[in-house]
Design an enzyme around this catalytic site. Structure first.
Site, PDB file in Angstrom:
ATOM      1  CE1 TYR A 147      -2.101   3.279   2.687  1.00 51.37           C
ATOM      2  CE2 TYR A 147      -3.584   2.694   0.899  1.00 51.37           C
ATOM      3  CZ  TYR A 147      -3.208   3.560   1.911  1.00 51.37           C
ATOM      4  OH  TYR A 147      -3.928   4.702   2.147  1.00 51.37           O
ATOM      5  CD  GLU A 199       7.629   1.503  12.819  1.00 51.37           C
ATOM      6  OE1 GLU A 199       8.095   2.364  13.571  1.00 51.37           O
ATOM      7  OE2 GLU A 199       7.832   1.496  11.576  1.00 51.37           O
ATOM      8  CE1 TYR A 258      -3.377  -5.084   6.134  1.00 53.81           C
ATOM      9  CE2 TYR A 258      -3.106  -2.986   5.001  1.00 53.81           C
ATOM     10  CZ  TYR A 258      -3.428  -4.331   4.976  1.00 53.81           C
ATOM     11  OH  TYR A 258      -3.815  -4.913   3.794  1.00 53.81           O
ATOM     12  CB  VAL A 259      -7.967  -2.291   8.996  1.00 53.59           C
ATOM     13  CG1 VAL A 259      -9.227  -3.129   8.847  1.00 53.59           C
ATOM     14  CG2 VAL A 259      -7.810  -1.825  10.433  1.00 53.59           C
ATOM     15  N   GLY A 291     -13.781   0.675   7.449  1.00 48.55           N
ATOM     16  CA  GLY A 291     -15.051   1.374   7.627  1.00 48.55           C
ATOM     17  C   GLY A 291     -15.945   0.756   8.688  1.00 48.55           C
ATOM     18  N   GLY A 335     -14.811   0.454  12.059  1.00 52.48           N
ATOM     19  CA  GLY A 335     -14.335   0.846  13.388  1.00 52.48           C
ATOM     20  C   GLY A 335     -13.159   0.043  13.897  1.00 52.48           C
ATOM     21  N   GLY A 353      -9.906   0.003  12.814  1.00 43.17           N
ATOM     22  CA  GLY A 353      -8.704   0.843  12.944  1.00 43.17           C
ATOM     23  C   GLY A 353      -8.765   1.693  14.202  1.00 43.17           C
ATOM     24  CG  ASN A 381      -1.962   7.171   3.795  1.00 42.75           C
ATOM     25  OD1 ASN A 381      -3.133   7.097   3.419  1.00 42.75           O
ATOM     26  ND2 ASN A 381      -1.385   6.216   4.506  1.00 42.75           N
ATOM     27  CE1 TYR A 441      -2.504   7.602  10.433  1.00 45.65           C
ATOM     28  CE2 TYR A 441      -3.467   6.933  12.521  1.00 45.65           C
ATOM     29  CZ  TYR A 441      -2.759   6.624  11.379  1.00 45.65           C
ATOM     30  OH  TYR A 441      -2.294   5.353  11.178  1.00 45.65           O
TER      31      TYR A 441
END
Lengths: 170, 171
Positions: free
Chosen positions: B26, B91, B94-95, B101, B103, B105, B132, B139
């Site tokens: 990614y 560090e 990831y999902v 979508g 919840g 993460g 990103n 965030y």
């Protein structure tokens, strides 16, 4: 001036470490951000599971600073992990008192840290520098450091305690 | 969707390794991943681990197209701020795309925050790539701020030959 020694910090050094942390923070115009105490430095650096490691540079008593200090430089570091390349050494703070610059103390500290990094099989050494601090950036670039923010677009983010509390209760 | 968040174990390293590669893809950098499943087992699950992990898991009937139930992870470790003391560094977060979508993460990040606070940390740090956008939006919604943009701190690295030369005292 030739004589100085580098050694692992001991519990008795926490007062000097905090003094030097504040001097560096003052240079970065961030002095009011330092809320760390000697007690925390002692607990966190010299307990069973230290959060950090520290080396200090010391001069003999007859070479002490104008205010009478013999601990004239330090570096604070710890180990981090990159899931792509493994262990890293992270340099949190690195500072030599103005009066004692130009004698190779900084270079020796950096050499000692990189030896530690190589010995402990770290893939690299990471640290942050303020973009306006051109003399430090030049110092690091001369030694082969790459600017990941500039070259790869990495930005450092922070979430403070207040928002951590909000997030942890969601 | 039902999911659980729990501490990672040695047995999870196979899935963590898989998802590390997915995250690297990614970030357009999968050729940079040198760490193997075995390295993760040694570095994360020995007496003095260099990182900690948490896993997001879904029940069998919600498994992914390829049959995975471990669908997200976070790797974190403790660091130290010379200004504020104990800190936690996230560090990796990831999902898997098909589970976003829901919840997961947010729940992973919330768990890292809880663990950090419990360990006496007063801040959580992490890095994000400037392109990103979807991660940046996520965030910023959690209340974080960009130290690089706001204060001008750049992330620097000394590695490989440069590190060796530095250790030998060359200039």
């Amino acid at each position: 001036m030739a004589s100085f020694i580098l050694r692992k910090a001991e519990p008795k050094d926490v007062s000097d470490i905090l003094r030097l942390i504040k001097e560096l923070a003052k240079f970065e115009e961030m002095e009011e951000q330092v809320v760390l105490t000697e007690k925390e430095l002692l607990e966190d650096g010299f307990g069973d599971h230290p959060f950090y490691h520290c080396v200090v540079a010391e001069v003999p008593k007859d070479k002490q600073s104008v205010e009478g200090y013999t601990v004239v430089g330090f570096a604070m570091y710890y180990f981090t992990y990159d899931p792509w390349i493994g262990k890293l050494l992270y340099l949190e703070d690195f500072y030599v008192m103005k009066e004692f610059r130009g004698y190779g103390i900084g270079s020796e500290i950096l050499k000692m840290l990189s030896e530690t990094a190589v010995k402990t099989r770290c893939s690299g050494m990471h640290f942050i520098v303020a973009e306006w601090n051109t003399s430090s950036i030049e110092f690091y670039k001369r030694r082969g450091a790459a600017d990941l923010s500039h070259e790869e677009g990495w930005h450092l983010y922070e979430i403070d305690k207040c928002n951590l509390l909000k997030m942890s209760s969601k | 969707m039902d999911f659980t968040i729990r501490a990672a174990t040695l047995e999870d390293c196979k899935d963590i390794s898989r998802m590390i590669l997915e995250l690297a893809e990614y970030e357009k950098a999968s050729d940079q991943v040198k760490i193997t499943q075995r390295d993760l087992e040694q570095d994360g699950f020995s007496k003095n681990p260099f990182f900690h992990g948490i896993i997001a898991e879904v029940p069998e009937h919600h498994k992914s197209r390829e049959g995975h139930t471990k669908v997200g992870y976070s790797l974190y470790f403790y660091t130290y701020s010379s200004w504020k003391g104990r800190a936690v560094y996230m560090e990796d977060l990831y999902v898997m795309p098909e589970f976003r979508g829901k919840g997961i993460g947010k729940a992973l990040m919330s768990k890292v925050s809880q663990l950090g606070l419990a360990a006496g940390c007063t801040q959580l740090n992490f890095t994000v790539l400037d392109w990103n956008k979807s991660s940046l939006d996520f965030y910023l919604k959690q209340g974080c701020w960009d130290v690089t943009s706001d204060l001008g701190y750049h992330c620097m690295r000394c590695e490989g030959d440069a590190l060796e030369h530095l250790a030998q005292g060359d200039l």
